[in-house]
Scaffold this active site. Structure first.
Site, PDB file in Angstrom:
ATOM      1  N   LYS A   1       0.831  -1.204   0.000  1.00  0.00           N
ATOM      2  CA  LYS A   1       0.000   0.000   0.000  1.00  0.00           C
ATOM      3  C   LYS A   1       0.876   1.269   0.000  1.00  0.00           C
ATOM      4  CE  LYS A   1      -3.927  -2.242  -0.127  1.00  0.00           C
ATOM      5  NZ  LYS A   1      -4.131  -3.425   0.582  1.00  0.00           N
TER       6      LYS A   1
HETATM    7  C1  LIG Z   1      -5.337  -4.398   1.080  1.00  0.00           C
HETATM    8  C2  LIG Z   1      -6.821  -4.292   1.129  1.00  0.00           C
HETATM    9  C3  LIG Z   1      -7.566  -4.674   2.251  1.00  0.00           C
HETATM   10  C4  LIG Z   1      -6.966  -5.425   3.398  1.00  0.00           C
HETATM   11  O1  LIG Z   1      -5.979  -4.744   4.036  1.00  0.00           O
HETATM   12  P1  LIG Z   1      -5.124  -5.492   5.195  1.00  0.00           P
HETATM   13  O2  LIG Z   1      -4.421  -4.350   5.844  1.00  0.00           O
HETATM   14  O3  LIG Z   1      -4.185  -6.414   4.477  1.00  0.00           O
HETATM   15  O4  LIG Z   1      -6.039  -6.190   6.064  1.00  0.00           O
HETATM   16  C5  LIG Z   1      -8.907  -4.418   2.274  1.00  0.00           C
HETATM   17  N1  LIG Z   1      -9.525  -3.850   1.237  1.00  0.00           N
HETATM   18  C6  LIG Z   1      -8.855  -3.492   0.115  1.00  0.00           C
HETATM   19  C7  LIG Z   1      -9.602  -2.836  -0.998  1.00  0.00           C
HETATM   20  C8  LIG Z   1      -7.487  -3.723   0.018  1.00  0.00           C
HETATM   21  O5  LIG Z   1      -6.826  -3.422  -1.114  1.00  0.00           O
END
Ligand SMILES: *Cc1c(COP(=O)(O)O)cnc(C)c1O
Length: 390
Positions: free
Chosen positions: A198
């Site tokens: 991210k």
């Molecule tokens: C990455 C992601 C998540 C989950 O995030 P985590 O921190 O790994 O739990 C949820 N929704 C979307 C759209 C994502 O891209």
């Protein structure tokens, strides 16, 4: 450094050696120093750095309360629990997302109900929303796909009319805004991810932003076993017994995560600007070549988490392999959630249920997009894509 390690893996670990990796984090000396400073203190878990990150992130978002969590998945789950959503309830969301969005609803004991998406952005189509509301519906979870914000004004209007909560999945959208509205500003809460790929990352991590003090209080209890004191309070205050006041979970952010996030947060706009430049370079090249990609509506700041193109479904997988063989990292974000085996088997979904999401899921392909890419890297990706069509 990471490039060296990667090519070593290529020789020793048998992995593909990449010219342009799909994602490379930008963590460097500042983050290393920040973690080293954290290790010199007494707190490894939720302590002063977690607090500071929460304050600075709230300041960045212009939202009064931020609650650091272990992940975005746990953030979504805690919001549902804090809002009293569970067994017998329905929560409306999009099938064009990562599975965590819908899985969090199932984990809370409620049922996810999907609504199809807009062709232009891939976001939940607000015009189809109201028809999906039943007497069991309690909340809507819009997802700002790839960083393009949903139409939060329209979603809030319908939610208010039908008495529903709104929880944003803003995992892709820390920097985005639409009609001047940023994540958390119209919703009851917005959830963020600091997962490895991210825009802000601590490997694993998440946060919730909310304007509501009572909800923030409840979320703080729920992320920490339902205890009325968190680790830092237990350590720094004069000893007093803590109590458990509700059934909580274990989902707090901890200080090593916060130490990694704080320097990145201070450079967030600069990093976003570089991704915006890269996205523009891609768009110019692909528009000229007649290759399709999602659009942006007016009055929108796109957070530029992912850059995707859309190709003929008959060629998509072949293009994926072509790019991989050219040393370009690729991903698919996403194949529609309702067509994955578990959802098909449990709920009886099939092809045709949400045709726009299905079409995007069959045609989409994500290209590398991160601030560490040079213009040369971007051109390498463009050349590799164009060479497939020649
Ligand atoms: C990455 C992601 C998540 C989950 O995030 P985590 O921190 O790994 O739990 C949820 N929704 C979307 C759209 C994502 O891209």
């Amino acid at each position: 450094m990471s490039r060296e390690i990667f090519s070593q893996l290529g020789e020793d670990g048998g992995e593909l050696s990449m010219n342009v990796e799909f994602y490379r984090h930008g963590l460097g000396a500042e983050e290393a120093e920040s973690v080293a400073r954290c290790l010199q203190g007494v707190f490894l878990t939720a302590g002063p750095l977690t607090r500071r990150f929460e304050e600075e992130f709230a300041g960045y978002l212009q939202i009064p309360y931020v609650i650091g969590t272990y992940s975005c998945t746990s953030a979504l789950f805690l919001c549902l629990k804090a809002l009293g959503i569970g067994r017998g309830d329905e929560v409306i969301t999009t099938p064009m997302t990562f599975i965590a969005t819908a899985n969090a609803v199932l984990e809370a004991g409620a049922r996810p109900v999907f609504v199809d998406v807009e062709p232009l952005t891939g976001n939940l189509d607000a015009e189809l929303l109201e028809a999906a509301v039943s007497e069991r519906t309690r909340a809507i979870i819009p997802v700002h796909l790839y960083g393009h914000p949903c139409d939060m004004k329209a979603i809030r209007r319908i939610a208010d009319k039908r008495g529903l909560k709104v929880i944003e999945d803003a995992a892709h959208c820390v920097e985005g805004a639409r009609d001047g509205i940023r994540p958390g500003q119209l919703a009851d809460a917005a959830c963020f991810s600091f997962y490895a790929t991210k825009a802000l990352t601590s490997g694993e991590g998440g946060a919730i932003a909310t304007r509501h003090e009572d909800l923030a209080e409840r979320l703080r209890l729920l992320r920490s076993h339902g205890m009325n004191k968190e680790a830092a309070d237990r350590y720094t205050d004069r000893y007093r017994h803590w109590d458990m006041v509700c059934l909580g979970y274990k989902a707090n952010m901890f200080d090593i995560q916060a130490a990694l996030l704080l320097p990145q947060l201070r450079a967030i706009e600069q990093r976003w600007r570089r991704r915006e430049e890269i996205a523009c370079r891609y768009q110019q090249a692909f528009a000229a070549a007649g290759i399709d990609f999602p659009g942006t509506v007016p009055k929108t700041k796109h957070a530029r988490h992912l850059f995707t193109i859309r190709v003929d479904p008959a060629m998509r997988d072949e293009l994926l392999l072509h790019l991989q063989e050219s040393g370009i990292g690729v991903a698919v974000n996403y194949r529609a959630v309702h067509l994955l085996s578990y959802y098909r088997e449990r709920f009886g979904y099939r092809q045709g249920c949400y045709p726009v999401a299905e079409r995007i899921g069959a045609s989409t392909l994500s290209l590398p997009l991160y601030p560490g890419m040079s213009d040369g890297d971007v051109d390498t990706v463009i050349t590799a894509v164009l060479s497939f069509f020649r």
